[in-house]
Design an enzyme around this catalytic site. Sequence first.
Site, PDB file in Angstrom:
ATOM      1  N   LYS A 119       0.864  -1.192   0.000  1.00  0.00           N
ATOM      2  CA  LYS A 119       0.000   0.000   0.000  1.00  0.00           C
ATOM      3  C   LYS A 119       0.886   1.222   0.000  1.00  0.00           C
ATOM      4  O   LYS A 119       1.989   1.206   0.548  1.00  0.00           O
ATOM      5  CB  LYS A 119      -0.885   0.023   1.248  1.00  0.00           C
ATOM      6  CG  LYS A 119      -2.114   0.885   1.104  1.00  0.00           C
ATOM      7  CD  LYS A 119      -3.185   0.124   0.367  1.00  0.00           C
ATOM      8  CE  LYS A 119      -4.493   0.856   0.293  1.00  0.00           C
ATOM      9  NZ  LYS A 119      -5.571  -0.063  -0.067  1.00  0.00           N
TER      10      LYS A 119
HETATM   11  N1  GLU Z   1      -7.233  -0.060  -3.293  1.00  0.00           N
HETATM   12  C1  GLU Z   1      -7.995  -1.243  -3.520  1.00  0.00           C
HETATM   13  C2  GLU Z   1      -8.067  -2.080  -2.262  1.00  0.00           C
HETATM   14  O1  GLU Z   1      -7.922  -1.575  -1.177  1.00  0.00           O
HETATM   15  C3  GLU Z   1      -7.519  -2.031  -4.738  1.00  0.00           C
HETATM   16  C4  GLU Z   1      -6.139  -2.564  -4.666  1.00  0.00           C
HETATM   17  C5  GLU Z   1      -5.671  -3.194  -5.961  1.00  0.00           C
HETATM   18  O2  GLU Z   1      -6.459  -3.354  -6.861  1.00  0.00           O
HETATM   19  O3  GLU Z   1      -4.480  -3.506  -6.018  1.00  0.00           O
HETATM   20  O4  GLU Z   1      -8.365  -3.244  -2.300  1.00  0.00           O
END
Ligand code: GLU
Length: 429
Positions: A119
């Site tokens: 993240k």
């Molecule tokens: N931000 C989204 C989540 O929290 C998608 C993450 C992604 O597709 O890599 O799941």
Amino acid sequence: MANPMADEMRRFKGSDEKNPFEAMSERFDRAATLLGLDEDLYRVMRVPSREIKVYIPVRMDTGHIQVFEGYRVQHNFARGPAKGGIRYAPDVTLDEVKALSAWMTWKCAVVNVPFGGGKGGIICDPAQMSIGELERLTRRYTSELIDFIGPDKDVPAPDMNTNEQTMAWIMDTFSMHARHTVTAVVTGKPIALGGSLGRREATGRGVLFCVNEAIKRFNLTPQETTVVVQGSGNVGGIGAELMHQEGYKVIAISDVGGGIYNKDGLDIPDVLAYLRENKSLEGYPNVEFVDNKQLLEIECDVLAPCATENQITSENADRIRCKILAEGANGPTTPKADKILHDKGIFVIPDILANAGGVTVSYFEWVQDRMGYFWSEDEVNSRLKDKMVASFNELCHYAEKHDVDTRTAAYMLAIDRVAYDTRMRGIYA
Ligand code: GLU
């Protein structure tokens, strides 16, 4: 703060004592204990693999340089490249990004896609920045991370306040450094640049598929099911719209500024069109106005918090009046609230399953980019449905078999999968 709506959400964020990483760790510990996780594996899996902090100089429109602080946390690589979004927000913290990166590891494992967790976040207020400033911020952040991201290393995606445009800039910057176009470095891209059909709607659609399965357990049909949705962005807005289409009665929805309620149901496409035009739900006709806190306490069959962390805490959990909690957001419920909801008999579809539709279609996007062959929207949606339904049923089965609540089961299932792969690979120590 420029965005008064975001302020309201923040005011009741974090009312339980723990920071998000501690909350994640508490649940991890509980699941690890129940699994009897080997101590060495426990030590390795409890912490992120890598935390990167960057200071990002950006030339602002005034001509001056401003330096922003940004993060990328790569939590785990045991099952594949790190995977997860990047959020832009004034109040993002390293602990929050750490927790979110761990949740990505568990989420990918719950739906069994071959990724680890990552993240990113940048402390900034996008509402106050011009498009040019955002582009320069994104490109410089990407260049600072150039050695750490890539299709086989770490694949970012959109999250709060980032979108397809942000991903296009990241893809382009990475490609400029690589000297050739590398579409698979990010997902959630514009369709024309290697994005996948259905990716934008995927998280909301995943919530719908989970809710469709959950109501069967209560012998409800969509037509007799009332739904309250917190949030009207990529998850809440699209989720509400898809549920409305399916025949659910969505009786309340909010954006960061507050919500609207009508016990007879809302015309969701009309509400969302109003919101797009007016940037606020204020003034919407024939509804009762509620704040985001009151919204969560409305009696309904399905409550879907699809906004941000720590919305259901020990303070309000007792007043939640739903049968099913579908966690579209990451971390909307604190560990203390978990216990209260469990005692009230609320069926929880935990975040790491409920919102996993996004990363599932991100996986499909990454696969399509690497094949150079793109699927129809129907194919994407039907593969998503298969994955969500199978994962939902697997989770319920696991919970029943181990006699634990669904959240604990989700952590146990995920940790078990990551532990198995780590054990097979061996710890290079
Ligand atoms: N931000 C989204 C989540 O929290 C998608 C993450 C992604 O597709 O890599 O799941």
